[in-house]
Design a protein around this motif. Structure first.
Motif, mmCIF file in Angstrom:
data_model
loop_
_atom_site.group_PDB
_atom_site.id
_atom_site.type_symbol
_atom_site.label_atom_id
_atom_site.label_comp_id
_atom_site.label_asym_id
_atom_site.label_seq_id
_atom_site.Cartn_x
_atom_site.Cartn_y
_atom_site.Cartn_z
ATOM 1 N N VAL A 111 0.860 -1.183 0.000
ATOM 2 C CA VAL A 111 0.000 0.000 0.000
ATOM 3 C C VAL A 111 0.896 1.233 0.000
ATOM 4 O O VAL A 111 1.758 1.376 0.869
ATOM 5 C CB VAL A 111 -0.916 0.023 1.243
ATOM 6 N N VAL A 112 0.684 2.098 -0.985
ATOM 7 C CA VAL A 112 1.471 3.326 -1.087
ATOM 8 C C VAL A 112 0.511 4.517 -1.115
ATOM 9 O O VAL A 112 -0.111 4.799 -2.134
ATOM 10 C CB VAL A 112 2.359 3.326 -2.353
ATOM 11 N N PRO A 113 0.375 5.197 0.034
ATOM 12 C CA PRO A 113 -0.465 6.401 0.066
ATOM 13 C C PRO A 113 0.196 7.528 -0.727
ATOM 14 O O PRO A 113 1.414 7.553 -0.882
ATOM 15 C CB PRO A 113 -0.531 6.766 1.554
ATOM 16 N N TYR A 114 -0.607 8.464 -1.199
ATOM 17 C CA TYR A 114 -0.072 9.586 -1.962
ATOM 18 C C TYR A 114 0.572 10.642 -1.069
ATOM 19 O O TYR A 114 1.133 11.604 -1.569
ATOM 20 C CB TYR A 114 -1.165 10.221 -2.815
ATOM 21 N N GLU A 174 4.923 3.839 2.939
ATOM 22 C CA GLU A 174 4.642 2.563 2.284
ATOM 23 C C GLU A 174 4.415 1.515 3.369
ATOM 24 O O GLU A 174 5.135 1.484 4.366
ATOM 25 C CB GLU A 174 5.845 2.188 1.419
ATOM 26 N N MET A 214 -7.808 0.613 4.623
ATOM 27 C CA MET A 214 -7.154 1.769 4.000
ATOM 28 C C MET A 214 -8.186 2.818 3.581
ATOM 29 O O MET A 214 -7.994 4.010 3.808
ATOM 30 C CB MET A 214 -6.320 1.339 2.786
ATOM 31 N N LEU A 249 -7.166 6.080 5.694
ATOM 32 C CA LEU A 249 -6.181 6.946 5.045
ATOM 33 C C LEU A 249 -6.821 8.288 4.699
ATOM 34 O O LEU A 249 -7.932 8.331 4.169
ATOM 35 C CB LEU A 249 -5.624 6.291 3.779
ATOM 36 N N CYS A 275 -5.951 10.216 2.413
ATOM 37 C CA CYS A 275 -5.646 10.550 1.025
ATOM 38 C C CYS A 275 -5.854 9.319 0.152
ATOM 39 O O CYS A 275 -6.120 8.231 0.649
ATOM 40 C CB CYS A 275 -4.193 11.024 0.915
ATOM 41 N N SER A 276 -5.699 9.507 -1.134
ATOM 42 C CA SER A 276 -5.771 8.375 -2.059
ATOM 43 C C SER A 276 -4.520 7.517 -1.900
ATOM 44 O O SER A 276 -3.522 7.954 -1.324
ATOM 45 C CB SER A 276 -5.862 8.884 -3.495
ATOM 46 N N TYR A 277 -4.575 6.319 -2.436
ATOM 47 C CA TYR A 277 -3.442 5.401 -2.332
ATOM 48 C C TYR A 277 -3.494 4.422 -3.488
ATOM 49 O O TYR A 277 -4.506 4.315 -4.185
ATOM 50 C CB TYR A 277 -3.478 4.643 -1.000
ATOM 51 N N GLN A 278 -2.391 3.730 -3.678
ATOM 52 C CA GLN A 278 -2.356 2.624 -4.626
ATOM 53 C C GLN A 278 -2.074 1.355 -3.843
ATOM 54 O O GLN A 278 -1.346 1.378 -2.840
ATOM 55 C CB GLN A 278 -1.278 2.839 -5.679
#
Length: 165
Positions: A14-17, A85, A107, A111, A113-116
């Motif tokens: 998971v990688v937040p923006y 991350e 998430m 979270l 913010c957005s994330y991938q």
């Protein structure tokens, strides 16, 4: 070399923006560790040093507000990084897809913010030469399999790895 018991798991990355604050990290980690089938969780990001490591100000303490001690499942964990991350190891069993969905829901709910999010292999699974250099010969039976792939031969494991049961 004797084979150690292999733990089959898949990584969810998971990688937040944005970089996360300690309170958000604490909430997310506690919710992830409440799930069944979690092997390990790694947090990664830029280092937050206690003191300036080099240059003319070397040795001066850094009072960074995000270098805090958080509680994860009752264990105190000092955040030494600004988390950007999160890699969650999920057991490959019949609940794997359900757990991945639950991680995504955690998430979405926590979270700011957005994330991938990606599912794949992002950490080492097998014993490497670096593991052997760090732990010495015939360590395979003594070492918790969750340590595999977390080796930095120049650092002390006790300072950089916190096992949460």
């Amino acid at each position: 070399m004797e084979k150690m018991e292999k733990v089959e798991f898949i990584d969810v990355k998971v990688v937040p923006y944005r970089l996360l604050n300690p309170q958000t990290v604490e909430t997310i980690l506690n919710k992830i560790y409440d799930l069944d089938g979690i092997v390990r969780v790694l947090v990664h990001g830029p280092s937050i040093p206690k003191e300036i490591p080099y240059g003319p100000a070397k040795g001066i303490k850094v009072n960074h507000k995000d270098r805090q001690v958080i509680k994860v499942k009752g264990e105190e964990v000092e955040l030494k990084v600004k988390v950007g991350e999160i890699i969650v190891g999920v057991l490959c069993d019949d609940k794997m897809d359900e757990n991945i969905g639950k991680i995504e829901k955690i998430m979405d709910e926590n979270l700011p913010c957005s994330y991938q999010m990606w599912v794949g292999t992002y950490t080492k699974r097998d014993v490497t030469v670096t593991d052997w250099m760090k732990y010495g010969p015939k360590f395979e039976k003594k070492l918790d399999p969750r340590y595999i792939g977390l080796v930095d031969p120049n650092s002390k494991v006790k300072e950089n790895v916190k096992l949460i049961k």
